[in-house]
Write an enzyme that holds these catalytic residues in place. Structure first.
Site, short mmCIF file in Angstrom:
data_model
loop_
_atom_site.label_atom_id
_atom_site.label_comp_id
_atom_site.label_asym_id
_atom_site.label_seq_id
_atom_site.Cartn_x
_atom_site.Cartn_y
_atom_site.Cartn_z
N ASN A 141 44.20 51.00 75.90
CA ASN A 141 43.54 50.41 74.73
C ASN A 141 42.08 50.84 74.72
O ASN A 141 41.26 50.32 75.47
CB ASN A 141 43.65 48.88 74.78
CG ASN A 141 42.94 48.23 73.61
OD1 ASN A 141 42.68 48.86 72.59
ND2 ASN A 141 42.61 46.96 73.76
N ASN A 163 47.31 51.22 69.46
CA ASN A 163 46.41 50.99 70.59
C ASN A 163 46.88 49.86 71.49
O ASN A 163 46.19 49.54 72.47
CB ASN A 163 45.00 50.66 70.06
CG ASN A 163 43.93 51.47 70.76
OD1 ASN A 163 44.22 52.49 71.39
ND2 ASN A 163 42.70 51.03 70.69
N ARG A 196 40.59 56.65 68.55
CA ARG A 196 40.46 56.94 67.12
C ARG A 196 40.06 58.39 66.87
O ARG A 196 40.44 58.99 65.86
CB ARG A 196 39.42 56.00 66.50
CG ARG A 196 39.19 56.20 65.02
CD ARG A 196 37.90 55.54 64.57
NE ARG A 196 37.90 54.11 64.78
CZ ARG A 196 38.37 53.23 63.91
NH1 ARG A 196 38.89 53.66 62.77
NH2 ARG A 196 38.31 51.95 64.16
N ASP A 208 31.96 54.01 66.36
CA ASP A 208 31.48 54.55 65.10
C ASP A 208 30.02 54.96 65.20
O ASP A 208 29.61 55.99 64.64
CB ASP A 208 31.67 53.52 63.98
CG ASP A 208 31.20 52.13 64.39
OD1 ASP A 208 30.70 51.98 65.53
OD2 ASP A 208 31.32 51.19 63.59
N LEU A 234 43.75 53.25 63.12
CA LEU A 234 43.81 52.59 64.42
C LEU A 234 44.25 51.14 64.22
O LEU A 234 43.75 50.45 63.33
CB LEU A 234 42.44 52.63 65.10
CG LEU A 234 42.37 52.14 66.54
CD1 LEU A 234 43.01 53.13 67.48
CD2 LEU A 234 40.91 51.92 66.95
N ASP A 283 40.29 51.79 59.14
CA ASP A 283 40.80 50.63 59.86
C ASP A 283 42.05 50.10 59.16
O ASP A 283 42.25 50.32 57.95
CB ASP A 283 39.74 49.53 59.92
CG ASP A 283 38.60 49.89 60.86
OD1 ASP A 283 38.81 50.73 61.75
OD2 ASP A 283 37.49 49.35 60.68
N ASP A 284 42.85 49.37 59.92
CA ASP A 284 44.08 48.84 59.33
C ASP A 284 43.81 47.69 58.35
O ASP A 284 44.70 47.30 57.59
CB ASP A 284 45.05 48.38 60.41
CG ASP A 284 44.44 47.34 61.35
OD1 ASP A 284 43.26 47.00 61.15
OD2 ASP A 284 45.14 46.89 62.27
N ARG A 338 48.65 43.97 64.77
CA ARG A 338 48.53 43.32 63.46
C ARG A 338 49.52 44.02 62.54
O ARG A 338 49.15 44.79 61.66
CB ARG A 338 47.10 43.41 62.93
CG ARG A 338 46.10 42.66 63.76
CD ARG A 338 44.81 42.42 63.01
NE ARG A 338 44.09 43.64 62.72
CZ ARG A 338 42.88 43.65 62.14
NH1 ARG A 338 42.30 42.53 61.81
NH2 ARG A 338 42.27 44.80 61.92
#
Length: 917
Positions: free
Chosen positions: A721, A695, A726, A831, A666, A742-743, A670
């Site tokens: 968004n 997203n 995810r 999460d 996700l 995560d990225d 960035r």
């Protein structure tokens, strides 16, 4: 004249004198050039001879006398050094020539070896090809893959069948036409429009609206009646009024036969009567429904056809979903009252039955002696209340007017809200079946059962002759205590002897059944369809996957091999996959699963393989073959292959010999961080593909070059968004194993591979890296989220964790929507929601691997978790999720997974395997 003409110039000499002078000068120059060197040579030679041989200056000198001169000593040394180097170079040249000759010989030998190896490889390929062909032939003989047959549509004019000997003799094998419902038909259902038959105008508007809404959301409903397997007509609840009385049984039979697809006997028809009141008109009593099945809440014994008709639950929440915030928690297990009962006995013999001719209650009993133990029940329960051994509440007279009910049935007292408030403080709720033994099911008893399950009071049904909703499919003994009326004197002892663990298990099972089958009009309608579909052994329709709208992107240069980007640690990862990515085998048990596991799928509370509704109410998931356990066609090889001689890197582990996983990443605006994270995945073994969930509403930059990691990178566009994206079950995910990351999470390849191996040993659990735990705040009497270092954990963050795709379906389509709405509201807690879901289903904690606690990449921009409000929101999420589930499903654990030979000094090529510590 001549003298003046130019022979003699003005004041010049005669030309003869000038010529003489030139001749003289030439002679003198010649003399100097010739004779002077000779004279000088002679003179010098004479000096050397006179001085002796030792004092020669210009003559040759013997031996190394010249080197004794100081001005040439350096040149002599240089000459000697050059001579030595020339000798060394010559020796080295000869040595290299010899080495070249030897290498040429080795090259020739290698060429011969390569040719031999190529021939061996070709032979091995032929052997492998022949072996694969033989294996496919063997599999085709033992497990032939059959294609779906061409569907044979039924004739428009079905031939008439002889009617059954009596209405009571109707069963599926005698009154249901299986020819209209092939196994591959998909179970199409045609629902009559309520305006197409006469009594449709008399239906209760609330029931009609709720039923229509449920029909629209069903995946089985079709508009084509010619291909339908089942035909459904809504026949109740009907509003009675003096101006529009109910039709007589004979008129009602005529109206049923007038239905367009009744076909003389009504086979493959289902007449649905949804009750919203405790007093329900049983207007189908004494009405011949032919081969049509009936689904309603009230049945007399002579009316009910076992295995053919359906006892359904009442419709309480018609158009609204239950408010989870108003549902009491499942703990503490024991409440204020041990048991409660509020009701009033209806002694009148007034009947809501329409009979021709009407029969009295005694005649309806068919001469059987009355078996009414209600007087003994009243006396026993009052004695328990008066003994004050336990706090109980029993009221046999309503303070307000009792609700209308059927004869010999205990009427409900007061308003529904008042009854729920009493049940919220009751450990058990008594449900006394009607005194009439012929009344096997009633809407009043079903209403009491529904209210008890809704608020977590364990129902205690007095009367073993009562038939509870869907009793032929649901194992009610796991959520309800069934006690024969003659055992009323032992009831108090029985209820006191049940342990707290059993009470909590029954309460959880009751909550599961209520949420799954009774809570809304949609769940009731789907349960009715699932009951019929399961009875005729038709598999459920596959659950839908989320279509992935891929964003086109340009692949740039090959991913680099920078040690900082592809840090493999000190673990040998084994051979990288050389074949193209392959998907996990699809679910192959659709047909046998429905027939073989009926009770297991309908009656289990959330467990390792049973979710909220699960099958048959929910469609079968398309990729859960190995997750469901037995019968998948895979030969177990054992997770301990490393202990039988295989090296660690050659033994993937688990019970499936061949498997890959998908990375789901996700990201939100960035790009540089994302590119670095993708590049770190280059060369990762067993990776199938990377799904990047974009997203952001803004598309990626046009000039953005994506790394080429040798595997597909699918960039998925999202509708909004949301962190819930995810866990969407994207159709691009073709493996059962998902690595959610995560990225900005920085994981080494050896850590990822280790986590994948561990997940294969525990496929029903979350296996990940960063651990967290929950704690109880005594001061505020609430739950807290804690990320401090601790010796125990109860959550593994899905920013770096493996889980089964099965849970993605449940999170997106089955988990209560209120949880996903809160995730969108806070842009947080997804999460935690996944950990709640998996722990609620499996009743197991997650598994943590490696000893590291954080995995953020250095220098990356700050994430949402750095916000000050991040932890406050997570506290609120945990407490809200507890209210939705009714209890705290998270479980603590104090161990993590490491290698068996963790920190053991052994040679690198020795066997390694797993161990729980």
């Amino acid at each position: 004249m001549q003298r003046n003409g130019g022979i003699v110039g003005n004041g010049g000499q005669p030309w003869v004198l000038r010529r003489v002078r030139l001749t003289w000068l030439s002679f003198m120059l010649f003399f100097i050039l010739v004779f002077f060197p000779l004279i000088a040579h002679y003179y010098l030679t004479t000096i050397d001879e006179a001085g002796g041989p030792d004092k020669r200056i210009f003559g040759p000198r013997p031996g190394g006398e010249l080197c004794e001169a100081k001005h040439v000593q350096d040149l002599c040394r240089i000459r000697e050094s050059v001579s030595e180097e020339l000798l060394q170079l010559e020796a080295k040249r000869q040595e290299l020539n010899g080495e070249i000759a030897r290498l040429n010989l080795r090259i020739e030998a290698c060429k011969r070896s390569i040719d031999s190896a190529k021939q061996d490889l070709l032979q091995l390929k032929n052997v492998i090809s022949q072996t694969e062909h033989s294996y496919k032939e063997l599999m085709a003989q033992n497990q032939p893959k059959l294609s779906l047959p061409v569907r044979l549509l039924p004739d428009k004019d079905d031939p008439g069948y002889p009617p059954p000997k009596s209405p009571q003799s109707c069963r599926l094998h005698s009154c249901f036409d299986y020819a209209r419902c092939p196994l591959t038909s998909g179970f199409p259902v045609y629902v009559y429009d309520t305006g197409s038959y006469p009594w449709g105008e008399k239906l209760d508007p609330l029931v009609k609206q709720a039923f229509a809404s449920s029909v629209k959301s069903s995946v089985y409903v079709t508009d084509n009646p010619n291909i339908a397997c089942l035909y459904i007509a809504l026949v109740g609840e009907i509003q009675e009024s003096p101006s529009s009385p109910l039709a007589s049984p004979s008129d009602l039979e005529k109206q049923l036969k007038a239905l367009p697809y009744w076909r003389s006997d009504g086979h493959n028809h289902l007449l649905v009567h949804l009750s919203i009141n405790s007093l329900t008109q049983n207007f189908l009593y004494n009405v011949s429904t032919g081969r049509a099945a009936v689904a309603q809440s009230t049945f007399f014994e002579r009316q009910y056809r076992e295995g053919f008709d359906l006892v359904v639950s009442p419709l309480v929440h018609a158009l609204s979903e239950p408010n989870f915030l108003e549902v009491p928690p499942q703990v503490p297990v024991k409440r204020k009252y041990l048991f409660t009962f509020q009701g009033e006995k209806v002694e009148s013999l007034r009947s809501s039955l329409l009979e021709a001719p009407p029969q009295s209650f005694e005649e309806e009993m068919e001469g059987d002696p009355p078996a009414d133990y209600d007087d003994r029940i009243i006396g026993t329960l009052k004695a328990v209340q008066d003994s004050h051994l336990d706090q109980v509440l029993v009221e046999f007279t309503c303070k307000n007017q009792a609700k209308p009910s059927l004869p010999t049935e205990w009427a409900l007292c007061g308003k529904r809200e008042d009854r729920l408030e009493v049940l919220k403080v009751s450990t058990f709720a008594l449900v006394i079946s009607p005194g009439d033994g012929q009344l096997v099911a009633s809407a009043g008893c079903s209403m009491r059962l529904f209210e008890a399950l809704e608020v977590g009071a364990i129902p205690v049904v007095l009367g073993d002759h009562s038939k509870l909703p869907y009793h032929h499919l649901i194992r009610w003994s796991e959520a309800v205590i069934m006690v024969p009326k003659p055992r009323i004197t032992e009831l108090h002892f029985l209820l006191r002897s049940i342990s707290d663990n059993d009470l909590l298990a029954m309460r959880r099972q009751g909550r599961f059944l209520w949420e799954t089958y009774f809570s809304t009009s949609e769940s009731i309608f789907n349960t009715i369809l699932a009951s019929v579909r399961t009875s005729i052994q038709i598999p459920a329709a596959p659950i839908r996957e989320e279509p992935a709208q891929e964003i086109p992107h340009k692949a740039g240069k090959l991913a680099g091999t920078d040690a900082n980007l592809a840090d493999n640690g000190d673990l040998d990862l084994g051979p990288v996959e050389v074949e193209p990515p392959y998907a996990s085998p699809r679910f192959l048990r659709n047909f046998t699963y429905t027939a073989a596991d009926v009770y297991r799928t309908w009656n289990r509370a959330p467990g390792p393989f049973h979710l909220f509704p699960h099958t048959p109410l929910d469609p079968v998931l398309p990729s859960e073959a190995k997750f469901l356990g037995s019968g998948t066609g895979f030969r177990p090889i054992g997770g301990g292959s490393g202990g039988s001689g295989k090296e660690f890197q050659a033994a993937l582990g688990g019970n499936v010999p061949r498997e890959q996983f998908t990375v789901v990443m996700l990201t939100y605006e960035r790009e540089e961080v994302l590119m670095n994270s993708l590049e770190r995945l280059n060369g990762l073994p067993y990776l199938n593909k990377v799904v990047v969930v974009w997203n952001s509403p803004k598309p990626p930059s046009d000039d953005l070059l994506w790394p080429d990691i040798g595997l597909p990178i699918v960039v998925v566009r999202t509708g909004k968004n949301s962190l819930n994206n995810r866990f969407l079950p994207w159709d691009a995910i073709e493996t059962e194993a998902i690595l959610s990351i995560d990225d900005d999470a920085h994981l080494r390849h050896d850590e990822i591979m280790f986590g994948f191996r561990v997940w294969r040993e525990a496929r029903d659990r979350i296996v990940g890296f960063p651990g967290r735990f929950h704690a109880w705040d005594l001061n505020h009497q609430s739950w807290l989220y804690n990320s401090n270092y601790s010796c125990e954990l109860s959550m593994v963050l899905t920013g770096a964790a493996f889980f089964h795709k099965y849970y993605a379906y449940l999170y997106s389509y089955v988990m209560p929507r209120a949880i996903r709405d809160m995730v969108d509201e806070y842009i947080n807690c997804e999460d935690i929601a996944m950990n709640f879901l998996v722990s609620h289903i499996t009743r197991k904690p997650p598994i943590k691997v490696t000893s590291r606690w954080t995995f953020r990449c250095p220098g990356c921009p700050q994430a949402l978790s750095h916000d000050d409000s991040h932890f406050h929101e997570r506290h609120k999420c945990i407490n809200f999720f507890v209210k939705v589930y009714g209890y705290m499903p998270l479980l603590y654990t104090q161990f993590r997974v490491d290698s068996v030979l963790f920190k053991t000094r052994l040679p690198h090529d020795k066997t390694k395997c797993f161990k729980f510590i």
